[in-house]
Design a protein around this motif. Sequence first.
Motif, mmCIF file in Angstrom:
data_model
loop_
_atom_site.group_PDB
_atom_site.id
_atom_site.type_symbol
_atom_site.label_atom_id
_atom_site.label_comp_id
_atom_site.label_asym_id
_atom_site.label_seq_id
_atom_site.Cartn_x
_atom_site.Cartn_y
_atom_site.Cartn_z
ATOM 1 N N VAL A 105 0.873 -1.179 0.000
ATOM 2 C CA VAL A 105 0.000 0.000 0.000
ATOM 3 C C VAL A 105 0.913 1.233 0.000
ATOM 4 O O VAL A 105 1.372 1.665 1.054
ATOM 5 C CB VAL A 105 -0.953 0.000 1.215
ATOM 6 N N PRO A 106 1.193 1.794 -1.179
ATOM 7 C CA PRO A 106 2.123 2.918 -1.256
ATOM 8 C C PRO A 106 1.551 4.240 -0.783
ATOM 9 O O PRO A 106 2.303 5.151 -0.461
ATOM 10 C CB PRO A 106 2.484 2.985 -2.737
ATOM 11 N N ALA A 107 0.229 4.363 -0.745
ATOM 12 C CA ALA A 107 -0.379 5.627 -0.330
ATOM 13 C C ALA A 107 -1.775 5.387 0.224
ATOM 14 O O ALA A 107 -2.473 4.470 -0.214
ATOM 15 C CB ALA A 107 -0.447 6.606 -1.510
ATOM 16 N N TRP A 108 -2.145 6.244 1.175
ATOM 17 C CA TRP A 108 -3.491 6.234 1.749
ATOM 18 C C TRP A 108 -3.769 7.630 2.273
ATOM 19 O O TRP A 108 -2.843 8.397 2.527
ATOM 20 C CB TRP A 108 -3.628 5.186 2.861
ATOM 21 N N LEU A 109 -5.039 7.938 2.405
ATOM 22 C CA LEU A 109 -5.424 9.255 2.900
ATOM 23 C C LEU A 109 -6.817 9.156 3.517
ATOM 24 O O LEU A 109 -7.709 8.542 2.937
ATOM 25 C CB LEU A 109 -5.436 10.277 1.755
ATOM 26 N N VAL A 110 -6.997 9.758 4.661
ATOM 27 C CA VAL A 110 -8.303 9.811 5.302
ATOM 28 C C VAL A 110 -8.896 11.188 5.035
ATOM 29 O O VAL A 110 -8.249 12.204 5.273
ATOM 30 C CB VAL A 110 -8.194 9.557 6.828
ATOM 31 N N GLY A 111 -10.113 11.209 4.514
ATOM 32 C CA GLY A 111 -10.757 12.487 4.202
ATOM 33 C C GLY A 111 -12.186 12.286 3.764
ATOM 34 O O GLY A 111 -12.801 11.256 4.030
ATOM 35 N N ASN A 112 -12.688 13.261 3.059
ATOM 36 C CA ASN A 112 -14.036 13.199 2.508
ATOM 37 C C ASN A 112 -14.006 12.460 1.174
ATOM 38 O O ASN A 112 -12.946 12.225 0.599
ATOM 39 C CB ASN A 112 -14.600 14.605 2.312
ATOM 40 N N ARG A 113 -15.159 12.135 0.663
ATOM 41 C CA ARG A 113 -15.238 11.477 -0.652
ATOM 42 C C ARG A 113 -15.598 12.533 -1.684
ATOM 43 O O ARG A 113 -16.695 12.561 -2.232
ATOM 44 C CB ARG A 113 -16.274 10.351 -0.624
ATOM 45 N N ASP A 114 -14.630 13.420 -1.947
ATOM 46 C CA ASP A 114 -14.874 14.521 -2.868
ATOM 47 C C ASP A 114 -13.674 14.726 -3.786
ATOM 48 O O ASP A 114 -12.637 14.083 -3.629
ATOM 49 C CB ASP A 114 -15.207 15.809 -2.099
ATOM 50 N N SER A 115 -13.822 15.634 -4.739
ATOM 51 C CA SER A 115 -12.765 15.851 -5.726
ATOM 52 C C SER A 115 -11.510 16.470 -5.109
ATOM 53 O O SER A 115 -10.405 16.208 -5.570
ATOM 54 C CB SER A 115 -13.280 16.706 -6.883
#
Length: 172
Positions: A105-115
Motif C-alpha cells: 500500500v504505497p499511499a493512503w489518505l483519510v478524508g471526505n469522498r470529494d474531488s
Amino acid sequence: MNRLSIQKRAQIIGCLVEDNSLRATARMTDTAINTVVKLLVDVGKACAEYQNQAMRNLKCKRLQCDEIWSFCYSKEKNVPEDKKGQFGYGDVWTWTAICADSKLVPAWLVGNRDSNTAAIFMEDLATRFSHRVQLTTEGHKAYLTAVDDAFGMDIDYAMLIKLYGTRGGKGR
C-alpha cells in the motif's frame, strides 16, 4: 517527566497490535490510559513519516485504488446540527492504493469522498513512482480529473465499472 523504557513501549504496542482496547492495554501494562494514547499517537506519526520517506521510487506496475467508508462519532445522518459539516463527525473515507502484485500500500489518505481529497490523494500517489504505471479505479467521478492532473499522460488508466444483476435475467 517520566520516560517509558523501550521494553514498556514494546509491551504497550504489542498489546495494541493484538487488538486490545486502550483501557485493557493500560490495565495490562500498568500504565495510564493517557500514556497509551500518547504513545499510539507518537508511533502513528513516526510510521507516517517513515512511509512518506521510504515509499519512493517504487517498482509497482499495476495499482488499484478505492475508498473505504467509515464514520467518526456517528453516521452522517445522525450527526447533531452543531457538528454538521465538521470533519471528524459523520462519514469518513480512507482512500487507498494497492499494488496488485505485491499487495504493498504505497499511499493512503483519510478524508471526505470529494474531488479535493481525490486530488490530494492522487498527487501524493504520483510522487511515489519514477516510471509509468497502470492504474485501475472504480467509477467514482472524482478520480477523472485527479488522475489526469496528477499523472498527466504518464499513466495507463482505466475505470472498472461493475454491473450487478441477475444471471440470465432482466438485469442484462
